[in-house]
Design an enzyme around this catalytic site. Structure first.
Site, PDB file in Angstrom:
ATOM      1  N   GLY A  12     -36.093 -60.867   1.875  1.00 38.76           N
ATOM      2  CA  GLY A  12     -36.132 -59.406   1.882  1.00 38.76           C
ATOM      3  C   GLY A  12     -34.998 -58.862   2.736  1.00 38.76           C
ATOM      4  N   ASP A  13     -34.846 -57.546   2.716  1.00 38.72           N
ATOM      5  CA  ASP A  13     -33.814 -56.879   3.521  1.00 38.72           C
ATOM      6  C   ASP A  13     -32.406 -57.358   3.185  1.00 38.72           C
ATOM      7  OD1 ASP A  13     -35.914 -55.635   4.950  1.00 38.72           O
ATOM      8  OD2 ASP A  13     -36.115 -57.428   6.180  1.00 38.72           O
ATOM      9  N   LYS A  16     -30.892 -54.438  -0.858  1.00 40.82           N
ATOM     10  CA  LYS A  16     -31.149 -54.094  -2.268  1.00 40.82           C
ATOM     11  C   LYS A  16     -31.002 -52.611  -2.532  1.00 40.82           C
ATOM     12  CE  LYS A  16     -35.250 -56.019  -2.185  1.00 40.82           C
ATOM     13  NZ  LYS A  16     -35.162 -56.705  -0.892  1.00 40.82           N
ATOM     14  N   LYS A  18     -28.947 -50.303  -1.683  1.00 37.43           N
ATOM     15  CA  LYS A  18     -27.630 -49.825  -2.124  1.00 37.43           C
ATOM     16  C   LYS A  18     -27.313 -50.315  -3.537  1.00 37.43           C
ATOM     17  CE  LYS A  18     -22.793 -50.517  -1.447  1.00 37.43           C
ATOM     18  NZ  LYS A  18     -21.640 -50.872  -0.636  1.00 37.43           N
ATOM     19  N   ASN A  38     -45.034 -51.660   2.459  1.00 40.90           N
ATOM     20  CA  ASN A  38     -44.415 -52.654   3.359  1.00 40.90           C
ATOM     21  C   ASN A  38     -42.902 -52.677   3.145  1.00 40.90           C
ATOM     22  OD1 ASN A  38     -44.808 -53.710   0.784  1.00 40.90           O
ATOM     23  ND2 ASN A  38     -45.340 -55.761   1.449  1.00 40.90           N
ATOM     24  N   GLY A  40     -39.089 -51.138   2.521  1.00 38.79           N
ATOM     25  CA  GLY A  40     -38.347 -49.986   3.024  1.00 38.79           C
ATOM     26  C   GLY A  40     -36.914 -50.093   2.562  1.00 38.79           C
ATOM     27  N   HIS A  41     -36.504 -49.199   1.705  1.00 38.90           N
ATOM     28  CA  HIS A  41     -35.118 -49.191   1.239  1.00 38.90           C
ATOM     29  C   HIS A  41     -34.388 -48.031   1.893  1.00 38.90           C
ATOM     30  CE1 HIS A  41     -36.073 -51.401  -2.783  1.00 38.90           C
ATOM     31  NE2 HIS A  41     -35.989 -52.215  -1.764  1.00 38.90           N
ATOM     32  N   GLN A 224     -39.060 -56.666  -1.225  1.00 42.84           N
ATOM     33  CA  GLN A 224     -39.107 -57.928  -0.466  1.00 42.84           C
ATOM     34  C   GLN A 224     -38.125 -58.945  -1.072  1.00 42.84           C
ATOM     35  OE1 GLN A 224     -42.609 -56.697  -1.323  1.00 42.84           O
ATOM     36  NE2 GLN A 224     -42.303 -55.435   0.454  1.00 42.84           N
ATOM     37  N   THR A 239     -45.571 -62.520   1.460  1.00 43.31           N
ATOM     38  CA  THR A 239     -46.350 -61.316   1.214  1.00 43.31           C
ATOM     39  C   THR A 239     -47.264 -61.613   0.011  1.00 43.31           C
ATOM     40  OG1 THR A 239     -46.266 -58.908   0.992  1.00 43.31           O
ATOM     41  CG2 THR A 239     -44.623 -60.156  -0.287  1.00 43.31           C
ATOM     42  N   THR A 301     -40.946 -51.217   9.879  1.00 45.38           N
ATOM     43  CA  THR A 301     -41.630 -51.395  11.163  1.00 45.38           C
ATOM     44  C   THR A 301     -40.715 -51.196  12.366  1.00 45.38           C
ATOM     45  OG1 THR A 301     -41.123 -53.745  11.114  1.00 45.38           O
ATOM     46  CG2 THR A 301     -43.249 -53.082  10.191  1.00 45.38           C
ATOM     47  N   PRO A 304     -36.659 -55.725  15.236  1.00 45.63           N
ATOM     48  CA  PRO A 304     -35.333 -56.355  15.074  1.00 45.63           C
ATOM     49  C   PRO A 304     -35.478 -57.585  14.179  1.00 45.63           C
ATOM     50  CG  PRO A 304     -36.197 -56.758  17.282  1.00 45.63           C
ATOM     51  CD  PRO A 304     -37.167 -55.843  16.602  1.00 45.63           C
ATOM     52  N   LYS A 331     -23.326 -57.153   2.643  1.00 48.11           N
ATOM     53  CA  LYS A 331     -23.053 -57.215   4.081  1.00 48.11           C
ATOM     54  C   LYS A 331     -22.017 -58.289   4.455  1.00 48.11           C
ATOM     55  CE  LYS A 331     -26.207 -55.435   6.814  1.00 48.11           C
ATOM     56  NZ  LYS A 331     -27.417 -55.024   7.548  1.00 48.11           N
ATOM     57  N   LEU A 332     -21.064 -58.512   3.554  1.00 47.39           N
ATOM     58  CA  LEU A 332     -20.025 -59.510   3.833  1.00 47.39           C
ATOM     59  C   LEU A 332     -19.199 -59.096   5.056  1.00 47.39           C
ATOM     60  CD1 LEU A 332     -18.757 -62.142   2.802  1.00 47.39           C
ATOM     61  CD2 LEU A 332     -17.299 -60.800   1.303  1.00 47.39           C
TER      62      LEU A 332
HETATM   63  P1  IMP Z   1     -47.064 -57.901   4.546  1.00 46.12           P
HETATM   64  O1  IMP Z   1     -46.320 -57.741   3.280  1.00 46.12           O
HETATM   65  O2  IMP Z   1     -47.121 -56.639   5.379  1.00 46.12           O
HETATM   66  O3  IMP Z   1     -48.430 -58.510   4.344  1.00 46.12           O
HETATM   67  O4  IMP Z   1     -46.263 -58.946   5.452  1.00 46.12           O
HETATM   68  C1  IMP Z   1     -46.147 -60.324   5.119  1.00 46.12           C
HETATM   69  C2  IMP Z   1     -44.769 -60.862   5.512  1.00 46.12           C
HETATM   70  O5  IMP Z   1     -43.790 -60.255   4.674  1.00 46.12           O
HETATM   71  C3  IMP Z   1     -44.349 -60.562   6.945  1.00 46.12           C
HETATM   72  O6  IMP Z   1     -43.560 -61.626   7.416  1.00 46.12           O
HETATM   73  C4  IMP Z   1     -43.481 -59.307   6.792  1.00 46.12           C
HETATM   74  O7  IMP Z   1     -42.548 -59.181   7.852  1.00 46.12           O
HETATM   75  C5  IMP Z   1     -42.799 -59.631   5.492  1.00 46.12           C
HETATM   76  N1  IMP Z   1     -42.353 -58.422   4.763  1.00 46.12           N
HETATM   77  C6  IMP Z   1     -43.115 -57.568   4.063  1.00 46.12           C
HETATM   78  N2  IMP Z   1     -42.365 -56.594   3.516  1.00 46.12           N
HETATM   79  C7  IMP Z   1     -41.097 -56.865   3.860  1.00 46.12           C
HETATM   80  C8  IMP Z   1     -39.844 -56.242   3.553  1.00 46.12           C
HETATM   81  O8  IMP Z   1     -39.754 -55.244   2.842  1.00 46.12           O
HETATM   82  N3  IMP Z   1     -38.740 -56.835   4.093  1.00 46.12           N
HETATM   83  C9  IMP Z   1     -38.798 -57.963   4.837  1.00 46.12           C
HETATM   84  N4  IMP Z   1     -39.947 -58.590   5.150  1.00 46.12           N
HETATM   85  C10 IMP Z   1     -41.084 -58.040   4.663  1.00 46.12           C
END
Ligand code: IMP
Length: 428
Positions: A12-13, A16, A18, A38, A40-41, A224, A239, A301, A304, A331-332
């Site tokens: 994840g992160d 995506k 952009k 959960n 966040g874009h 994710q 997740t 959240t 970091p 992010k090159l």
């Molecule tokens: P949950 O989706 O809140 O149940 O979290 C389960 C795991 O997925 C945890 O390690 C979260 O930090 C990770 N996670 C959930 N959503 C994201 C996301 O959008 N980006 C990165 N990690 C995520």
């Protein structure tokens, strides 16, 4: 561009937001198919920045239809907040957004259970976002879920809440030592959400399939990443949804024959938030990522992110389980200041070299990365517009990644603005 699924190929992160925003220009419909708030874009349009959790970023373009599919779990409070914020910033939503009537709803008790279960797990906690994601999917597959359409009918909602509270209140009072929840209060709260969401709730599989029949172009936006997929991720540190390309079918109601292309978004290094193994995590002396400047804080959240070197083993796995045709490398530019750059090509465990992602969590937890090292380029690439104009060391790094993951890179992102993008092929 025909119908394309875009997924994260790491944890994840990957940036995506952009890439989705760029591909949206060529799409008529943008569909979210899994996860919930959960995600966040962060999307930058000109000088304005938007953080979206549930609504596809396609909403920022006028004349795009955005769908929140049946595979998404929807927290109405979070969705309505997003609707209100976007509306107050002048974004047209009515008529452009549809929410699947079959999508499961995140209720107050799911968020509470998420937090309490994490506390009970102690050292084994997953580090969830606390948004109630796993408890909501548990109810969905446990035949206890409340769907968006249920918010529109008082008697259906009452019956379903009664059944749920019988069980949840037993958990709260007998296991977790918490007060029970009140049925009438919850019923009123969620009926109110239903009244406010009614205009968006629709049979979205019908809308999407009709659009495909009419030749409209659909972008399925994953949230994710592959390593958080409930089947193919680093289980149990995942997740609860299917974050991989197959999730686009079950989470939106289309058949696999309707997908033309699958693109993976890959960051030029690795990051993860939450707990769980991370073989290439930086040793403190290697860590050159400035969490603040380089925007490596979770968009949901604010945590970091853990950072590390590029891991070709996990990306090769992502290429396989998603059937990736193309890569968007993001992010090159963050590597601009690294004198030496490491790439993990395989793992070592008990003196054995492992080239394929292991499902054995003990092995993944204890393996060591096997690295090869390349020279950094030590200059800024944020203004470069064409691949040919990148420094030789940067081109060599991209080419080596392509070789290791056996998939061509078609987009390179060298900054957060739309203009800071290098296209290696025409996207049409
Ligand atoms: P949950 O989706 O809140 O149940 O979290 C389960 C795991 O997925 C945890 O390690 C979260 O930090 C990770 N996670 C959930 N959503 C994201 C996301 O959008 N980006 C990165 N990690 C995520």
């Amino acid at each position: 561009m025909a119908n394309i699924v875009l997924v994260g190929a790491q944890w994840g992160d990957e940036g995506k937001g952009k890439i989705i925003d760029i591909l949206t220009e060529k799409a008529d419909f943008v569909v979210r198919f899994q996860g919930g708030s959960n995600a966040g874009h962060t999307v930058r349009v000109g000088d304005r920045e938007f953080v979206l959790h549930l609504i596809p970023s396609g909403i920022l373009h006028s004349k795009k239809t955005c769908i929140i599919g049946n595979g998404v779990v929807i927290d109405p409070e979070s969705l309505l907040k997003e609707v209100d914020t976007l509306t107050s910033r002048g974004i047209q939503i009515d008529g452009n957004l549809f929410v699947s009537e079959a999508a499961n709803i995140v209720l107050v008790y799911h968020r509470l259970l998420d937090t309490l279960r994490e506390q009970f797990k102690g050292e084994g906690k997953i580090g969830t976002t606390g948004r109630g994601i796993s408890p909501t999917y548990m109810d969905k597959v446990g035949y206890m879920g409340i769907r968006a359409v249920d918010l529109l009918s008082e008697d259906v909602l009452r019956t379903k809440l009664e059944i749920n509270l019988r069980e949840k209140n037993a958990y709260f009072t007998k296991i977790y030592n918490q007060p029970p929840l009140d049925l009438e209060e919850l019923l009123e709260q969620y009926l109110d959400y239903g009244r406010r969401l009614k205009k968006f709730i629709a049979n979205t599989e019908l809308i999407i399939n009709r659009a495909i029949k009419e030749g409209k172009r659909i972008l399925f936006e994953g949230a994710q990443g592959t390593l958080l997929d409930v089947n193919f991720g680093s289980y149990p540190y995942v997740t609860a949804s299917s974050t991989t390309a197959g999730g686009a079918c079950i989470g939106s109601g289309i058949g696999p024959t309707k997908i033309d292309k699958v693109m993976g978004v890959v960051k030029a290094y690795s990051t993860r938030v939450g707990s769980g193994p991370f073989p290439t995590e930086f040793a403190p002396e290697d860590d050159f990522v400035d969490r603040k400047k380089d925007r490596e804080y979770g968009a949901t959240t604010g945590r970091p992110r853990r950072c590390g070197w590029f891991d070709a083993v996990i990306v090769r796995h992502a290429v396989r389980v998603n059937g990736l045709d193309k890569i968007a490398l993001t992010k090159l530019d963050i590597l601009d200041t690294a004198p030496k750059i490491k790439i993990c090509t395989a793992y070592k465990y008990n003196n054995t070299i492992i080239e394929d992602f292991p499902n054995d969590s003990k092995l993944f937890d204890n393996c060591e990365p096997v690295y090869e090292e390349m020279d950094g380029w030590l200059q800024h690439i944020r203004k470069t517009k064409r691949f040919e104009d990148l420094p030789a060391a940067t081109k060599a790094y991209v080419k080596r990644l392509e070789e290791l993951i056996e998939t061509p890179v078609s987009i390179i992102s060298v900054g957060s603005r739309r203009s800071q993008t290098i296209f290696l092929e025409d996207l049409d």
